[in-house]
Enzyme design. Structure first.
Site: not given
Length: 500
Positions: A30-31, A70, A74, A124, A126, A151, A230, A282-283, A303
């Site tokens: 994540d991130d 996010c 996903r 996660k 989301h 998140s 994240h 994810d990003n 991001k």
């Protein structure tokens, strides 16, 4: 090899016959930025297990998510379809969101279930909770779920401990929502979640799931969308203070430790040679967090933007005896994971428009990608604007550029939230091999080859946009505070009474 044999018919063709149905472990950070891992060049990250995965597997240099935030990314990962088709836009879902990933979309888990797979998601989600939990993973093909359904900054965190012995979380997170819940299947087990024990709980749950499936000789699909890295960063005693990179580095190490536990369990249970492990993110990194926000390496912005730093991700595929170690520069995407898994499992694909392609030639032959292009939508896509950018081969064309609050503290002014949407006609074109930082647009005047490229780009864009049918926006359905997960739903006053 005990689970597969490989028949080499010629130097150019390899035929793989699986002796048993393969397992799949899909790990989603994540991130995490393109430049955050040791194996991608970061000088102070401590990621021995991911580095080992890269050294013994196939590392991608040109792998993309579909969104710089996010929830949309996903949705695309699990369905093989751009988020615009499923309606997971603009931005992302909230704890009380009325909408979620539509139940008529088909996830990887739903593709595998008819073949007898055990399926679990840990971490996660989301992709929505909804009324009576209608959008939770257990309604979308997963047998089991342990995690936070959105998140972990979507709740008050100023009184929570993120690092031992009692270091409070950095930042205020979302103040006016319920405390962040830990859910098992559809039941809240803890609210607020204990960050110091969270990763250990995830690791234990994941390894137990693998062991149980292996003992029953049942094929399995484990989807592990981690909260790391994240914000707010957190880490338990096993990782806190163990790196020189500070809180971000400690959180990343804790994530890496879980990756190590998963690999050790695959080895211990004897299924590692029949398991595809795939890792990506994810990003891009939340650069506005500065040293706590990750690194995009040489890529531009992060991001929230459709520059490379927001969309290009680290990615590693690992399958001992089946994937030859190396590096590939072939174009690939999270969209391609569903059709690849379906092909390897012998499963049918959903009878809908898929945007992904099978990566088998890349994975097992180090061959060419079936993907010729990659489309880039902003966090708030619309049919009126269409694509923000398009990659065709080694070239990328920007039709629009825009900054983002998530990347606003960088010295590059084009990344800032104060840089409003700019339309480029003709588009800005970059050669990504020569200029991965997207600093030097190619001159268009007096360049016949670039003019020809520009015409190809326009044709590909037009054909794609003609085929794109936007689904109803799930985020635009709004939020209802009564839908926020609460372990004591009849309590008062909300949200502060939701503790258990």
């Amino acid at each position: 090899m005990d689970v597969a044999h490989i028949c080499i018919l010629s130097s150019l063709f390899v035929c793989n016959y699986a002796a048993s149905t393969p397992n799949f472990v899909l790990i989603f950070a994540d991130d995490l930025g393109f430049g955050d891992l040791g194996c991608y060049g970061h000088p102070s990250s401590l990621t021995p297990n991911l580095d080992r995965l890269a050294a013994r597997g196939l590392r991608f240099t040109d792998f993309y998510s579909t969104s710089p935030v996010c929830s949309p990314s996903r949705a695309s990962l699990l369905t093989g379809r751009y988020q615009t088709r499923s309606g997971i836009y603009p931005e992302f879902l909230y704890p009380g969101s009325i909408g979620g990933l539509p139940l008529n979309e088909t996830t990887i888990a739903e593709v595998l279930k008819p073949l007898g797979y055990a399926t679990a998601v840990v971490g996660k989600w989301h992709l929505g909770v909804g009324a009576n939990g209608r959008f939770l993973p257990t309604r979308q093909g997963f047998d089991e779920y342990l995690g936070i359904p959105y998140s972990h900054d979507m709740g008050p965190c100023h009184n929570l401990s993120c690092f031992p012995p009692d270091v409070k979380c950095f930042g205020l997170c979302d103040i006016d929502t319920v405390a962040v819940p830990l859910m098992h299947n559809e039941v809240i087990k803890q609210q607020p979640v204990n960050f110091l024990d969270l990763e250990r709980a995830y690791s234990d749950f994941s390894t137990a799931f693998i062991a149980a499936a292996a003992e029953k000789n049942q094929p399995f699909f484990l989807y592990y969308p981690s909260h790391h890295t994240h914000c707010p960063q957190y880490a338990g005693p096993g990782a806190a203070g163990k790196t020189s990179r500070g809180p971000f580095g400690d959180a990343l190490l804790e994530f890496d430790n879980t990756v190590g536990n998963l690999l050790a369990t695959l080895e211990k249970t004897g299924v590692i040679n029949n398991t595809l492990v795939f890792f990506t993110s994810d990003n891009g990194p939340a650069l506005f967090r500065m040293a706590r926000g990750g690194s995009a390496g040489t890529l531009r912005c992060g991001k929230g933007t459709t520059y490379e730093g927001g969309m290009r991700e680290p990615a590693i595929a690992y399958w001992p005896g089946m994937i030859t170690p190396g590096v590939t520069q072939e174009l690939a995407s999270t969209l391609d994971i569903l059709p690849t898994i379906a092909g390897l499992a012998g499963a049918g694909v959903p009878p809908v428009v898929l945007d992904g392609v099978d990566m088998a030639d890349i994975l097992f032959k180090h061959g060419k990608s079936k993907r010729e292009s990659m489309m880039f939508y902003p966090t708030d896509p619309s049919e009126e604007c269409g694509l923000f950018a398009l990659r065709l081969g080694k070239y990328k064309a920007h039709f629009y550029t825009q900054g983002s609050i998530h990347s606003t503290t960088t010295p590059d002014k084009e990344c800032s939230t104060f840089v409003l949407r700019k339309h480029h006609d003709p588009p800005l074109i970059f050669h990504l091999d020569a200029d991965p930082s997207e600093r030097y647009p190619l001159p268009l005047d007096g360049q016949p080859d670039i003019q020809e490229l520009l015409e190809r780009v326009k044709r590909v864009k037009e054909e794609f946009e003609d085929s794109m049918l936007f689904g109803e926006s799930q985020i635009s359905k709004g939020s209802d505070p009564q839908l926020e997960p609460c372990c004591n739903p009849q309590c008062s006053p909300k949200p502060s009474c939701c503790h258990c």
